[in-house]
Scaffold this active site. Structure first.
Site, mmCIF file in Angstrom:
data_model
loop_
_atom_site.group_PDB
_atom_site.id
_atom_site.type_symbol
_atom_site.label_atom_id
_atom_site.label_comp_id
_atom_site.label_asym_id
_atom_site.label_seq_id
_atom_site.Cartn_x
_atom_site.Cartn_y
_atom_site.Cartn_z
ATOM 1 C CG HIS A 53 -2.032 -0.966 1.157
ATOM 2 N ND1 HIS A 53 -3.063 -0.961 2.068
ATOM 3 C CD2 HIS A 53 -2.298 -1.976 0.303
ATOM 4 C CE1 HIS A 53 -3.918 -1.937 1.769
ATOM 5 N NE2 HIS A 53 -3.472 -2.559 0.701
ATOM 6 C CD GLU A 55 -1.970 4.687 3.028
ATOM 7 O OE1 GLU A 55 -3.131 5.070 3.216
ATOM 8 O OE2 GLU A 55 -1.685 3.737 2.272
ATOM 9 C CB CYS A 79 -6.722 0.157 4.911
ATOM 10 S SG CYS A 79 -5.032 -0.375 5.230
ATOM 11 C CB CYS A 89 -2.481 2.282 5.633
ATOM 12 S SG CYS A 89 -1.825 1.207 4.319
#
Length: 147
Positions: A53, A55, A79, A89
């Protein structure tokens, strides 16, 4: 601060746009980490196939401890939960010690939604809807697939 916010979020949108269509079932997200004095510390976009992801990538690429006052600019709400069981995240941003999170589009996915609440409950300032009109196109197909 407003100009720095706009520049950083536009960069995050640019990163997400470059990965749009390459992230499998996951949405393409951009993340930019900025210091309080306006230096870009790190950035990332969702990887090919949907992982890592954005981040996670931005935090991993920054070596060392984030400076006090760091802001994370993220095109989609970080998330709340990961289907893989990895740290979400939102939790990664909390543990990294960011002071502020600026989000463009709120997530509607059942596992994604709720990251804002987790960040707020950790006492971190979070702003949402920033440049939402510019980033919304990135998530139209993803949200449509949720039914």
């Amino acid at each position: 601060m407003r100009q720095q916010d706009e520049n950083a979020m536009r960069r995050a949108i640019e990163l997400a746009r470059a990965q749009h269509g390459r992230t499998g079932d996951n949405p393409s997200v951009g993340c930019v980490l900025m210091s309080a004095d306006g230096r870009r510390l790190s950035e990332g976009a969702t990887g090919d196939g949907g992982r890592p992801h954005a981040e996670q990538l931005a935090l991993t690429q920054f070596k060392g401890k984030l400076p006090v006052g760091t802001t994370a600019y993220v095109t989609l709400e970080p998330c709340r939960e990961r289907s893989t069981g990895e740290a979400s995240c939102s939790n990664r941003l909390i543990k990294a010690g960011v002071a502020r999170v600026v989000v463009s589009v709120m997530d509607r996915h059942p596992k994604g939604a709720g990251g804002k609440a987790a960040i707020e409950s950790a006492g971190i300032d979070i702003a949402t809807g920033f440049l939402e009109e510019e980033a919304a196109f990135l998530y139209e197909d993803f949200f449509a697939s949720l039914g």
